[in-house]
Design a protein around this motif. Structure first.
Motif, short mmCIF file in Angstrom:
data_model
loop_
_atom_site.label_atom_id
_atom_site.label_comp_id
_atom_site.label_asym_id
_atom_site.label_seq_id
_atom_site.Cartn_x
_atom_site.Cartn_y
_atom_site.Cartn_z
N TRP A 534 -11.39 -5.53 0.67
CA TRP A 534 -11.03 -6.22 -0.40
C TRP A 534 -11.78 -5.88 -1.42
N ASP A 535 -11.16 -5.85 -2.96
CA ASP A 535 -12.20 -5.61 -4.08
C ASP A 535 -12.41 -7.04 -4.77
N ILE A 536 -13.20 -7.63 -4.73
CA ILE A 536 -13.47 -9.14 -5.07
C ILE A 536 -13.73 -9.02 -6.56
N PHE A 537 -14.55 -8.00 -7.34
CA PHE A 537 -14.86 -8.38 -8.54
C PHE A 537 -13.72 -7.83 -9.43
N GLU A 538 -12.75 -6.92 -9.13
CA GLU A 538 -11.87 -6.27 -9.80
C GLU A 538 -10.41 -6.96 -9.83
N GLY A 539 -10.46 -8.02 -8.73
CA GLY A 539 -9.34 -9.00 -8.64
C GLY A 539 -8.15 -8.07 -7.98
N LYS A 540 -8.47 -7.00 -7.33
CA LYS A 540 -7.13 -6.41 -6.70
C LYS A 540 -6.53 -6.87 -5.55
N GLY A 541 -7.41 -7.59 -4.88
CA GLY A 541 -7.16 -8.65 -3.55
C GLY A 541 -7.35 -7.26 -2.62
N GLY A 542 -6.50 -7.19 -1.58
CA GLY A 542 -6.53 -6.24 -0.50
C GLY A 542 -6.33 -4.54 -1.14
N VAL A 543 -7.47 -4.04 -0.48
CA VAL A 543 -7.30 -2.49 -0.94
C VAL A 543 -6.80 -1.58 -0.11
N GLU A 544 -7.08 -1.91 1.30
CA GLU A 544 -6.73 -1.01 2.19
C GLU A 544 -6.68 -1.70 3.53
N LYS A 545 -5.85 -1.33 4.66
CA LYS A 545 -5.75 -1.77 5.88
C LYS A 545 -5.85 -0.97 7.03
N PHE A 546 -7.01 -1.32 8.11
CA PHE A 546 -7.01 -0.36 8.92
C PHE A 546 -6.25 -0.86 10.19
N ASP A 547 -5.32 -0.51 10.99
CA ASP A 547 -4.66 -0.79 12.34
C ASP A 547 -5.23 -0.40 13.28
N HIS A 548 -5.45 -1.39 14.46
CA HIS A 548 -5.76 -1.16 15.54
C HIS A 548 -4.79 -1.46 16.72
N THR A 549 -5.04 -1.12 17.88
CA THR A 549 -4.12 -1.52 18.93
C THR A 549 -4.52 -3.01 19.53
N HIS A 550 -5.63 -3.26 19.50
CA HIS A 550 -6.18 -4.28 20.14
C HIS A 550 -6.95 -5.28 19.05
N ASP A 551 -7.28 -6.50 19.51
CA ASP A 551 -7.79 -7.42 18.76
C ASP A 551 -9.12 -6.75 18.27
N VAL A 552 -9.27 -6.98 16.76
CA VAL A 552 -10.89 -6.44 16.22
C VAL A 552 -11.91 -7.66 16.38
N LEU A 553 -12.87 -7.58 17.14
CA LEU A 553 -13.81 -8.65 17.37
C LEU A 553 -14.96 -8.46 16.41
N THR A 554 -15.42 -7.48 15.85
CA THR A 554 -16.73 -7.68 14.72
C THR A 554 -16.60 -6.23 14.18
#
Length: 855
Positions: A534-554
């Motif tokens: 997420w780009d907080i300061f520019e206000g663009k919201g979500g910049v990119e999404k990385f997909d996985h095959t299982h739940d991401v824990l941390t």
């Protein structure tokens, strides 16, 4: 990667007895380890040795050199306290209720079930079987509850659950027909004996009385006639019948000797000449009850007691949290105070008798109280529930912990924040080190001022949420928190406290949240199988999404911001390039973290998939390796460049926790479930440590815990200090600290025949201070280095400081830091520091990360 266990923080006292050695060292059990607190320096260390299960009893030798510990499996450790090393081990067949060293340190008395065993203390001798069983007394009708030695180590007074107290003479002679060694019984108590002590005449230092205390709050004073004095003259009621098994005074032996003077061989091999008429045979005298007293006329039970023979005082603790101090033999109450509402499980005097130590297992408290000034010397209370989160300050000097007990503790500041009303789930230090952020399940994010110790700002949401993750940007202007229930990320302004934005897009709990160290990009991970930027300061919201095959824990950023690591439910660690948006590689960690089988598991540890994933990750300071932990007894350290396992740390060997053993005994599995989870304990709760730990803490609620309160070993949080010299792990056992302890390590390749301590002394004698300092640095002997530093004259400091090679610079700075803390020559040491900075300023700056703790 030479990390070694250094200390244990955040774990409270959960039961067992505490002892005080050398007047100022408080020794207490913490789980299966031993904690040593210096009451003068306010320093606490934890010994690296571990017992197999939680400790039940501790005994210390009179000189303070040795510890004798007994755990719940009745396995004993004999520990050299100054060296913190286990010398010998011993296993006892029966449950151990008490153990005491004799006043001369030669013997150890152990109350093992109904038996009283006398063992020879091994000391420093190297023997095939160092523990030698000298004698066993087996005449008690029920379990022994307490024991104490006479000052001359010849007699023992033993309290039992059968309401009797026995006076034993430790005799191994042949004259058994004369009744030698038979116990003298003290009868009259109506409840279980809690303590029995010898009273000593202050003038002659001879035993004149015995004090016996029972659980119903009664204390009996027993005495015998000395030099033919009539007991009636001393006052008291003497109408009770003679004790059974008591030898008649003046009985002649079959060996034909006079009854007044006998020679016999004691159990320790000494030949004694003892005069019965003068009362030297304590067990042969006719003891009488002098006085009966009651401590409290309330339903409270007496649960702990101790006696100080020098002051002739008795301290007692009760089941309602009240303790009392009485002057004997007149039974004058000096103090009567309430320290809690829960049972006091240990009460002990220090050697001088000016400090009293109390322990409350239910609250995890240890208190040291000075009764003359009526002030606390120590109030020690760790987190009673599991520690959830950790945070290091930027200079590595402060460590903050948050736990399920709604509290935040900051080490070294000795401060506790308790404003949260639910479990604390995340902590974050601001760059200034003066501000600490915390997130909680109570729906608030709070900012704490570490100068004034107060909560100066609270961040809330329009509707209550449960926060489980927390992050702040490098400037400290923006605060972000991820939620468990609404799957959103809330953004606040640090200056105004106003809610700036709500980031939506995740479809599961947001358990991972972190700002990039180099730019204002926020990374978040969720159980919806994605990592989002997420780009907080520019206000663009979500910049990119990385997909996985299982739940991401941390997730966690590398310190240079060029790599992002995240762990998934299938046990893999994925490494991403956040700038290019490409996955670089993965580490398969399922086999590495696997280990430990729960008692309820129907499958073996090798075939079970439960817990085979990492729930916390942490990069090293230079980003070369990564630490990973989860619901396992192991913490794994991986090399990032080569993707190989460098080392596995086993956080505990405590069998009182579930998930430590890899192979369970199939005999313990029944149709009704594991034997360990079937509650067949039919005795009262006054007796053992094992029932004082966690049985009344709402764990028996439906669905709360699958094993009726037996904790499962796991690692909830890992953090490496910014200096890279140490790291901390929040585990079921508490906060484990590991550090690179190089104070005892030297480089043998830098030594030759001429580098010896004698050579250092010779150089100092000849006035060659520069040569002496270099030789001591090559030896890496702390005392020699400090001796050489002090020997340099102020005029020679610039020349000597500039001649120190770069490789010895860190050792010299550490020695100066230690001297500045303890040495009175302040101006001299400041001149050393100034000249060292002038000569090696550039090297110090380049190596600042390693030198930061000393600086």
């Amino acid at each position: 990667m030479n990390y070694r266990f250094q200390n244990l923080l955040g774990a409270p006292y959960r039961g067992g007895n505490a002892v005080v050695v050398n007047n100022t060292l408080l020794i207490s059990p913490v789980g299966n380890r031993v904690s040593v607190t210096d009451l003068l320096k306010s320093e606490t260390i934890t010994l690296p040795c571990q017992a197999s299960t939680n400790l039940r009893r501790i005994a210390a030798s009179p000189d303070g050199l040795f510890l004798f510990t007994v755990d719940e499996n009745n396995r004993c450790l004999f520990i050299n306290l100054p060296r913190r090393a286990v010398l010998h081990r011993l296993s006892i067949k029966y449950p151990v209720a008490d153990a005491k060293f004799s006043p001369d340190g030669r013997f150890i008395a152990v109350a093992a079930g109904k038996l009283l065993q006398i063992w020879r203390s091994p000391g420093f001798k190297k023997e095939f079987f160092p523990f030698e069983l000298i004698k066993t007394f087996a005449d008690c009708n029920d379990r022994i509850t307490s024991l104490n030695w006479s000052p001359d180590s010849d007699y023992l007074v033993v309290g039992s659950k059968d309401l009797t107290v026995r006076l034993l003479y430790l005799n191994k002679g042949k004259n058994k027909k004369n009744g030698y060694g038979k116990p003298y019984l003290f009868l009259g108590h109506r409840d279980v004996i809690v303590g029995a002590f010898f009273g000593v005449d202050k003038k002659t230092n001879a035993v004149t009385k015995v004090y016996t205390l029972s659980r119903d709050g009664a204390i009996f004073t027993w005495g015998y006639n000395i030099n033919g004095a009539k007991l009636e003259d001393m006052g008291g009621d003497f109408s009770e019948p003679d004790s059974p098994g008591t030898p008649v005074q003046g009985q002649n032996g079959e060996d034909g000797n006079d009854a007044n003077l006998r020679k016999r061989k004691g159990f320790d091999g000494k030949v004694d000449e003892l005069d019965e008429e003068n009362g030297r045979y304590l067990h042969k005298m006719k003891w009488e009850l002098l006085k009966k007293n009651l401590f409290m006329q309330t339903p409270a039970k007496l649960t702990a007691c101790d006696y100080h023979k020098g002051l002739d005082m008795v301290v007692v603790g009760f089941s309602n949290g009240v303790f009392a101090l009485y002057q004997m033999p007149d039974f004058v109450c000096i103090h009567l105070l309430s320290i809690s509402r829960e049972k006091i499980t240990t009460a002990v005097f220090n050697g001088l008798g000016n400090w009293l130590t109390f322990g409350c297992a239910k609250l995890g408290q240890l208190l040291v109280w000075e009764w003359k000034s009526e002030s606390y010397i120590l109030k020690q209370q760790g987190h009673y529930f599991d520690v959830n989160c950790l945070a290091y300050s930027q200079d590595s000097q402060l460590l903050a912990t948050g736990a399920d007990d709604n509290k935040i503790k900051v080490k070294l500041l000795f401060v506790t924040f308790s404003e949260h009303t639910n479990a604390v789930t995340a902590l974050h230090f601001m760059a200034s080190n003066h501000c600490l952020l915390s997130a909680s399940l109570d729906g608030t994010v709070r900012a704490w001022d570490l100068f004034r110790y107060r909560n100066f700002r609270t961040f809330v949401t329009p509707t209550p949420k449960q926060f489980v993750s927390l992050a702040s940007d490098q400037s400290g202007e923006v605060i972000c928190a991820g939620t468990l229930d609404s799957f959103e990320i809330f953004v606040w302004s640090m200056k105004t406290g106003r809610l700036l934005d709500v980031l939506s897009g995740h479809e599961g709990p947001v358990h991972g949240l972190m700002f990039s160290p180099t730019n204002a990009i926020l990374a978040s991970s969720s159980w919806d199988n994605t990592v989002r930027l997420w780009d907080i300061f520019e206000g663009k919201g979500g910049v990119e999404k990385f997909d996985h095959t299982h739940d991401v824990l941390t997730l966690v950023y590398r310190p240079d911001g060029k790599q992002l690591a995240c762990s998934t439910l299938d046990g893999q660690i994925h490494f991403w390039d956040p700038l290019q948006g490409l996955e670089m590689f993965t580490i398969e960690g399922r086999r590495d973290i696997a280990g430990g089988r729960l008692m309820t598991d129907r499958r073996s540890a090798a075939n079970s998939s439960a817990g085979r994933c990492f729930t916390t990750l942490c990069y090293s300071a230079d980003g070369s390796y990564i630490l990973a932990g989860g619901s396992s007894k192991y913490i794994c350290m991986y090399d990032v460049a080569d993707q190989v396992l460098l080392r596995r740390f086993q956080i505990t060997h405590n069998l009182s926790l579930d998930g430590v053993l890899d192979f369970l005994n199939s005999k313990n599995m029944t149709e009704a479930g594991p034997l360990g989870l079937i509650d067949d304990y039919n005795s009262d709760t006054e007796e053992g440590v094992d029932k004082q730990t966690r049985d009344k803490l709402a764990y028996d609620l439906p669905g709360s815990m699958p094993n009726h309160g037996r904790p499962i070993v796991r690692t909830k949080c890992l953090r490496i200090a910014p200096t890279g010299r140490s790291w901390a792990a929040a585990t079921t056992e508490g906060v484990l600290l590991y550090s690179m302890d190089e104070s005892f390590i030297f480089d043998p390749t830098d030594l030759d025949m001429d580098v010896t301590p004698e050579a250092v002394d010779a150089a100092l004698k000849d006035g060659q201070t520069r040569r002496a300092l270099i030789l001591s640095l090559r030896l890496n002997e702390d005392t020699l280095i400090k001796k050489s530093i002090i020997a340099v004259t102020p005029a020679d400091i610039p020349a000597v400081a500039s001649s120190v090679p770069f490789r010895y610079l860190q050792r010299l700075v550490e020695a100066l830091a230690d001297l500045l803390d303890k040495c009175p020559h302040l101006e001299f040491l400041l001149q050393w520091c100034q000249e060292l900075c002038k000569a090696h300023g550039n090297s110090i700056q380049q190596n600042s990360r390693n030198l930061l703790p000393a600086l």
